[in-house]
Design a protein around this motif. Structure first.
Motif, PDB file in Angstrom:
ATOM      1  N   MET A   1       0.842  -1.194   0.000  1.00 31.39           N
ATOM      2  CA  MET A   1       0.000   0.000   0.000  1.00 31.39           C
ATOM      3  C   MET A   1       0.873   1.238   0.000  1.00 31.39           C
ATOM      4  O   MET A   1       2.033   1.198   0.403  1.00 31.39           O
ATOM      5  CB  MET A   1      -0.975   0.005   1.176  1.00 31.39           C
ATOM      6  CG  MET A   1      -0.349  -0.022   2.522  1.00 31.39           C
ATOM      7  SD  MET A   1      -1.607  -0.199   3.811  1.00 31.39           S
ATOM      8  CE  MET A   1      -0.574  -0.760   5.142  1.00 31.39           C
ATOM      9  N   ASP A   2       0.303   2.323  -0.429  1.00 31.00           N
ATOM     10  CA  ASP A   2       1.013   3.592  -0.518  1.00 31.00           C
ATOM     11  C   ASP A   2       0.904   4.313   0.824  1.00 31.00           C
ATOM     12  O   ASP A   2      -0.174   4.758   1.210  1.00 31.00           O
ATOM     13  CB  ASP A   2       0.397   4.431  -1.641  1.00 31.00           C
ATOM     14  CG  ASP A   2       1.187   5.686  -1.946  1.00 31.00           C
ATOM     15  OD1 ASP A   2       2.293   5.852  -1.405  1.00 31.00           O
ATOM     16  OD2 ASP A   2       0.685   6.503  -2.735  1.00 31.00           O
ATOM     17  N   VAL A   3       2.024   4.377   1.562  1.00 26.86           N
ATOM     18  CA  VAL A   3       2.076   5.121   2.813  1.00 26.86           C
ATOM     19  C   VAL A   3       3.220   6.131   2.720  1.00 26.86           C
ATOM     20  O   VAL A   3       4.236   5.872   2.076  1.00 26.86           O
ATOM     21  CB  VAL A   3       2.260   4.219   4.056  1.00 26.86           C
ATOM     22  CG1 VAL A   3       1.055   3.326   4.269  1.00 26.86           C
ATOM     23  CG2 VAL A   3       3.508   3.395   3.978  1.00 26.86           C
TER      24      VAL A   3
ATOM     25  N   SER B   1       8.589   0.646   9.828  1.00 23.83           N
ATOM     26  CA  SER B   1       7.750  -0.346   9.160  1.00 23.83           C
ATOM     27  C   SER B   1       8.221  -1.744   9.498  1.00 23.83           C
ATOM     28  O   SER B   1       9.425  -1.991   9.639  1.00 23.83           O
ATOM     29  CB  SER B   1       7.798  -0.160   7.646  1.00 23.83           C
ATOM     30  OG  SER B   1       7.242   1.070   7.273  1.00 23.83           O
TER      31      SER B   1
ATOM     32  N   ASN C   1       3.275  -5.564   7.273  1.00 23.09           N
ATOM     33  CA  ASN C   1       2.136  -4.748   6.843  1.00 23.09           C
ATOM     34  C   ASN C   1       1.811  -3.625   7.823  1.00 23.09           C
ATOM     35  O   ASN C   1       0.744  -3.034   7.750  1.00 23.09           O
ATOM     36  CB  ASN C   1       0.895  -5.626   6.691  1.00 23.09           C
ATOM     37  CG  ASN C   1       1.056  -6.679   5.626  1.00 23.09           C
ATOM     38  OD1 ASN C   1       1.747  -6.489   4.639  1.00 23.09           O
ATOM     39  ND2 ASN C   1       0.417  -7.817   5.821  1.00 23.09           N
TER      40      ASN C   1
ATOM     41  N   HIS D   1       2.932   0.025   9.703  1.00 21.85           N
ATOM     42  CA  HIS D   1       3.724   1.244   9.520  1.00 21.85           C
ATOM     43  C   HIS D   1       3.374   2.206  10.653  1.00 21.85           C
ATOM     44  O   HIS D   1       2.196   2.463  10.907  1.00 21.85           O
ATOM     45  CB  HIS D   1       3.408   1.877   8.166  1.00 21.85           C
ATOM     46  CG  HIS D   1       3.542   0.895   7.034  1.00 21.85           C
ATOM     47  ND1 HIS D   1       4.746   0.597   6.446  1.00 21.85           N
ATOM     48  CD2 HIS D   1       2.617   0.111   6.421  1.00 21.85           C
ATOM     49  CE1 HIS D   1       4.556  -0.314   5.506  1.00 21.85           C
ATOM     50  NE2 HIS D   1       3.262  -0.623   5.473  1.00 21.85           N
TER      51      HIS D   1
ATOM     52  N   ILE E   1      -0.578   2.539  10.666  1.00 20.71           N
ATOM     53  CA  ILE E   1      -1.475   1.944   9.677  1.00 20.71           C
ATOM     54  C   ILE E   1      -1.084   0.477   9.573  1.00 20.71           C
ATOM     55  O   ILE E   1       0.089   0.153   9.394  1.00 20.71           O
ATOM     56  CB  ILE E   1      -1.352   2.638   8.310  1.00 20.71           C
ATOM     57  CG1 ILE E   1      -1.842   4.083   8.403  1.00 20.71           C
ATOM     58  CG2 ILE E   1      -2.130   1.868   7.250  1.00 20.71           C
ATOM     59  CD1 ILE E   1      -1.712   4.873   7.121  1.00 20.71           C
TER      60      ILE E   1
ATOM     61  N   VAL F   1      -7.617  -2.351   6.152  1.00 21.03           N
ATOM     62  CA  VAL F   1      -6.565  -1.431   6.580  1.00 21.03           C
ATOM     63  C   VAL F   1      -7.106  -0.675   7.782  1.00 21.03           C
ATOM     64  O   VAL F   1      -8.205  -0.121   7.738  1.00 21.03           O
ATOM     65  CB  VAL F   1      -6.170  -0.452   5.452  1.00 21.03           C
ATOM     66  CG1 VAL F   1      -5.224   0.617   5.965  1.00 21.03           C
ATOM     67  CG2 VAL F   1      -5.543  -1.201   4.287  1.00 21.03           C
TER      68      VAL F   1
ATOM     69  N   HIS G   1      -4.383   9.795   5.258  1.00 23.76           N
ATOM     70  CA  HIS G   1      -3.393   8.730   5.081  1.00 23.76           C
ATOM     71  C   HIS G   1      -4.057   7.356   5.075  1.00 23.76           C
ATOM     72  O   HIS G   1      -3.655   6.476   4.304  1.00 23.76           O
ATOM     73  CB  HIS G   1      -2.314   8.799   6.167  1.00 23.76           C
ATOM     74  CG  HIS G   1      -1.401   9.956   6.018  1.00 23.76           C
ATOM     75  ND1 HIS G   1      -0.510  10.081   4.981  1.00 23.76           N
ATOM     76  CD2 HIS G   1      -1.243  11.068   6.777  1.00 23.76           C
ATOM     77  CE1 HIS G   1       0.172  11.205   5.103  1.00 23.76           C
ATOM     78  NE2 HIS G   1      -0.269  11.828   6.191  1.00 23.76           N
TER      79      HIS G   1
ATOM     80  N   LYS H   1      -5.851   6.913   1.695  1.00 27.72           N
ATOM     81  CA  LYS H   1      -4.842   6.687   0.650  1.00 27.72           C
ATOM     82  C   LYS H   1      -4.329   5.242   0.717  1.00 27.72           C
ATOM     83  O   LYS H   1      -4.178   4.587  -0.309  1.00 27.72           O
ATOM     84  CB  LYS H   1      -3.691   7.675   0.829  1.00 27.72           C
ATOM     85  CG  LYS H   1      -2.591   7.554  -0.182  1.00 27.72           C
ATOM     86  CD  LYS H   1      -1.513   8.608   0.103  1.00 27.72           C
ATOM     87  CE  LYS H   1      -0.300   8.442  -0.758  1.00 27.72           C
ATOM     88  NZ  LYS H   1       0.757   9.398  -0.415  1.00 27.72           N
ATOM     89  N   ALA H   2      -4.095   4.756   1.923  1.00 27.05           N
ATOM     90  CA  ALA H   2      -3.587   3.392   2.099  1.00 27.05           C
ATOM     91  C   ALA H   2      -4.584   2.349   1.605  1.00 27.05           C
ATOM     92  O   ALA H   2      -4.205   1.419   0.881  1.00 27.05           O
ATOM     93  CB  ALA H   2      -3.230   3.150   3.569  1.00 27.05           C
TER      94      ALA H   2
ATOM     95  N   ALA I   1      -4.142  -0.320  -1.449  1.00 25.50           N
ATOM     96  CA  ALA I   1      -3.800  -1.627  -0.894  1.00 25.50           C
ATOM     97  C   ALA I   1      -4.129  -2.766  -1.862  1.00 25.50           C
ATOM     98  O   ALA I   1      -5.197  -2.806  -2.458  1.00 25.50           O
ATOM     99  CB  ALA I   1      -4.550  -1.840   0.426  1.00 25.50           C
TER     100      ALA I   1
END
Length: 173
Positions: free
Chosen positions: A49-51, A59, A62, A64, A73, A144, A159, A162-163, A167
């Motif tokens: 996923m984009d974090v 991290s 999975n 973060h 997340i 998520v 955030h 976005k995640a 994902a």
């Protein structure tokens, strides 16, 4: 390896139990093999996923976290269809130690994303827990969960969204 303080572990464990509770009916008794497979799916799936790495500097798998470990997340593949999660969400009530603040659905193009926002008190601080779910296949969904101090809602809600939108399960070869 990340070393977490006890109070942050409590938040993470509470978050995981809440999310597992979101996906399981209380009156369903699963056989031991199915439970092992479900835990394997929950904890051994790799979700990409984009974090924002400048905010989530720590991290592991999975998960973060921010440097102070007060926000994070976590992604997982849950053994539940999107339809079942949707039904469970409609019936979701506040549980002891948490208060349901909001629930509903987001859109990501033509994809539907369920969400549940709860608050929880820990050591005199209010935390928000945002759980998002989107369909992966007929038997599993990607979940998520973002957790953060309530005074950071505007920043961390974005955030989390976005995640979940980015994902996806990394298939093992």
């Amino acid at each position: 390896m990340i070393k977490l303080n006890t109070k942050y572990l409590i938040v993470i464990v509470a978050m995981l139990f809440t999310s597992i509770g979101f996906t399981q009916e209380d009156d369903v008794v699963e056989e031991e093999i199915e439970i092992k497979e479900d835990f394997n799916m929950l904890f051994n799936s790799v979700i990409e996923m984009d974090v924002d790495k400048s905010i989530f500097t720590m991290s592991q798998g999975n998960s973060h976290f921010t440097e102070d470990q007060k926000s994070g997340i976590v992604a997982m593949l849950v053994p539940s269809s999107f339809e079942k999660l949707e039904k469970d969400l409609k019936n979701e009530l506040s549980k002891e130690g948490t208060e349901t603040l909001d629930k509903g659905e987001l859109k990501d193009g033509d994809k539907r994303i369920l969400f549940l926002k709860q608050s929880m008190e820990r050591e005199g601080q209010t935390y928000y827990i945002l759980m998002f779910a989107k369909e992966h296949n007929d038997e599993a969904s990607i979940m998520v969960t973002a957790f953060y101090e309530s005074n950071q809602d505007a920043t961390f809600k974005k955030h989390g969204e976005k995640a979940i939108k980015s994902a996806k399960l990394v298939e093992k070869e």
